[in-house]
Design an enzyme around this catalytic site. Sequence first.
Site, PDB file in Angstrom:
ATOM      1  N   HIS A  50       0.825  -1.212   0.000  1.00 54.66           N
ATOM      2  CA  HIS A  50       0.000   0.000   0.000  1.00 54.66           C
ATOM      3  C   HIS A  50       0.852   1.252   0.000  1.00 54.66           C
ATOM      4  O   HIS A  50       1.873   1.341   0.685  1.00 54.66           O
ATOM      5  CB  HIS A  50      -0.995  -0.002   1.172  1.00 54.66           C
ATOM      6  CG  HIS A  50      -0.396   0.089   2.540  1.00 54.66           C
ATOM      7  ND1 HIS A  50      -0.227   1.288   3.197  1.00 54.66           N
ATOM      8  CD2 HIS A  50       0.030  -0.870   3.400  1.00 54.66           C
ATOM      9  CE1 HIS A  50       0.279   1.073   4.406  1.00 54.66           C
ATOM     10  NE2 HIS A  50       0.457  -0.229   4.548  1.00 54.66           N
ATOM     11  N   ASP A  61       6.179   2.209   6.483  1.00 53.56           N
ATOM     12  CA  ASP A  61       4.944   1.425   6.391  1.00 53.56           C
ATOM     13  C   ASP A  61       3.976   2.221   5.506  1.00 53.56           C
ATOM     14  O   ASP A  61       3.341   3.159   5.969  1.00 53.56           O
ATOM     15  CB  ASP A  61       4.387   1.225   7.799  1.00 53.56           C
ATOM     16  CG  ASP A  61       2.982   0.640   7.828  1.00 53.56           C
ATOM     17  OD1 ASP A  61       2.529   0.091   6.807  1.00 53.56           O
ATOM     18  OD2 ASP A  61       2.331   0.755   8.886  1.00 53.56           O
ATOM     19  N   GLU A  74      -5.361   1.053   2.490  1.00 53.61           N
ATOM     20  CA  GLU A  74      -5.018   0.009   3.451  1.00 53.61           C
ATOM     21  C   GLU A  74      -5.102   0.506   4.880  1.00 53.61           C
ATOM     22  O   GLU A  74      -5.549  -0.208   5.776  1.00 53.61           O
ATOM     23  CB  GLU A  74      -3.608  -0.520   3.163  1.00 53.61           C
ATOM     24  CG  GLU A  74      -3.246  -1.811   3.919  1.00 53.61           C
ATOM     25  CD  GLU A  74      -2.702  -1.590   5.325  1.00 53.61           C
ATOM     26  OE1 GLU A  74      -2.573  -2.567   6.079  1.00 53.61           O
ATOM     27  OE2 GLU A  74      -2.395  -0.420   5.687  1.00 53.61           O
ATOM     28  N   GLU A  75      -4.692   1.753   5.113  1.00 58.96           N
ATOM     29  CA  GLU A  75      -4.655   2.280   6.480  1.00 58.96           C
ATOM     30  C   GLU A  75      -6.045   2.419   7.102  1.00 58.96           C
ATOM     31  O   GLU A  75      -6.170   2.599   8.313  1.00 58.96           O
ATOM     32  CB  GLU A  75      -3.933   3.626   6.513  1.00 58.96           C
ATOM     33  CG  GLU A  75      -2.436   3.551   6.202  1.00 58.96           C
ATOM     34  CD  GLU A  75      -1.625   2.855   7.279  1.00 58.96           C
ATOM     35  OE1 GLU A  75      -2.208   2.393   8.288  1.00 58.96           O
ATOM     36  OE2 GLU A  75      -0.402   2.759   7.118  1.00 58.96           O
ATOM     37  N   ASP A  82       4.365  -5.912   3.425  1.00 56.12           N
ATOM     38  CA  ASP A  82       4.093  -4.824   4.359  1.00 56.12           C
ATOM     39  C   ASP A  82       5.116  -4.898   5.477  1.00 56.12           C
ATOM     40  O   ASP A  82       5.855  -5.882   5.597  1.00 56.12           O
ATOM     41  CB  ASP A  82       2.665  -4.935   4.899  1.00 56.12           C
ATOM     42  CG  ASP A  82       2.057  -3.600   5.295  1.00 56.12           C
ATOM     43  OD1 ASP A  82       2.831  -2.683   5.619  1.00 56.12           O
ATOM     44  OD2 ASP A  82       0.820  -3.473   5.284  1.00 56.12           O
ATOM     45  N   HIS A  91       4.156   3.577  13.036  1.00 51.44           N
ATOM     46  CA  HIS A  91       3.175   4.649  13.205  1.00 51.44           C
ATOM     47  C   HIS A  91       3.734   5.844  13.971  1.00 51.44           C
ATOM     48  O   HIS A  91       2.994   6.729  14.398  1.00 51.44           O
ATOM     49  CB  HIS A  91       1.882   4.141  13.845  1.00 51.44           C
ATOM     50  CG  HIS A  91       1.064   3.311  12.916  1.00 51.44           C
ATOM     51  ND1 HIS A  91      -0.307   3.249  12.989  1.00 51.44           N
ATOM     52  CD2 HIS A  91       1.400   2.521  11.875  1.00 51.44           C
ATOM     53  CE1 HIS A  91      -0.770   2.445  12.043  1.00 51.44           C
ATOM     54  NE2 HIS A  91       0.257   1.998  11.355  1.00 51.44           N
TER      55      HIS A  91
END
Length: 346
Positions: free
Chosen positions: A73, A190, A224-225, A244, A324
């Site tokens: 993604h 990510d 995707e998130e 990923d 994140h």
Amino acid sequence: MSKEFNINREFLLSTANEILKFHSPTGFCFEIMDKIEAMVLPLGYKFERTNKGCGIITVEGENCDLTTGLCAHVDTLGAMVRSITASGTLKFTILGGPILPTLDSEYCIIRTRNGKEYTGTFLSTSPAAHVFEDSKSKTRDEKNMEVRIDEIVKSKSDVEKLGIAPGDFIFIDPKTTITESGFIKSRFIDDKGSVAAIITLLEMMHRENLKPKNTLKIVISTYEEVGHGSSYIPSDISEMIAVDMGCIGDDLSCSEYDVSICAKDSSGPYDYNMTTKLINLAKENNLNYAVDIYPMYGSDVSAALRSGNDIRGALIGPGVHASHGMERTHVNALINTIKLLALYLI
């Protein structure tokens, strides 16, 4: 004897740097998809887009009767203007799940619907130690944070005159840095690190005239998130590998130098036979790898399976520290990921 692949390290780092610095919060990926298309087309591979903006790259295989899928993604975490305060700052809502305390004092760009951009800074509503007793202790969350705009604004109407409105996207500065020792430091590794790895794999296949065993379809997803990135995939895909980030921390064994193979995440176990094959290939070819359980995680393969696609699914990716937040990986993790993909596909 392990198989060797001629991976272009400089191409990989250059591609990662370019993609990481390009803003693409979830729901705002049409511009970066133009960039990815421009990277892929010169390599001679077919590039299409779905209605919701995902990219699909097709690579002809030796066997056209079977189709293997990869997915990664390109959408990232981000924020959006929620409201404008009376004093001329912005309240925001998050896109995905950034660790909000890490946003305190981060630079950003506010993008209006007519394409105008303004710079700003995420701050606590008690931002000054010389003024606020709770400047250090106040919880950093959406309620207690705001964006300070770098324009002369003193009221809500001043901000509105700039064209800023609720629903405008806020791009977080990724602060991308690649060190001489091979570390990639940036927000949103990510999953842009994996996208760069896949494009580097395609560059190698084109340069070395390598064909995958089966037809290969690569889905570059854009949501995707928020959980539905690869909910649609081409119907001819029978097995799919999500590429990923690999998790690091607690009782997990992965490091920033490894390709991580996920046996299970929050959505459940991945296909046993695919996962076993990936483990055996990594072991037999002396890759730096880890097999782990991801405690709080879901992938594009998870989304595809939840949508009812009749596929086998697996999950691998480079080990990424501090997900994140301010993330970091090493180029060797990306190289090990590319090698494992090449071993499986070619």
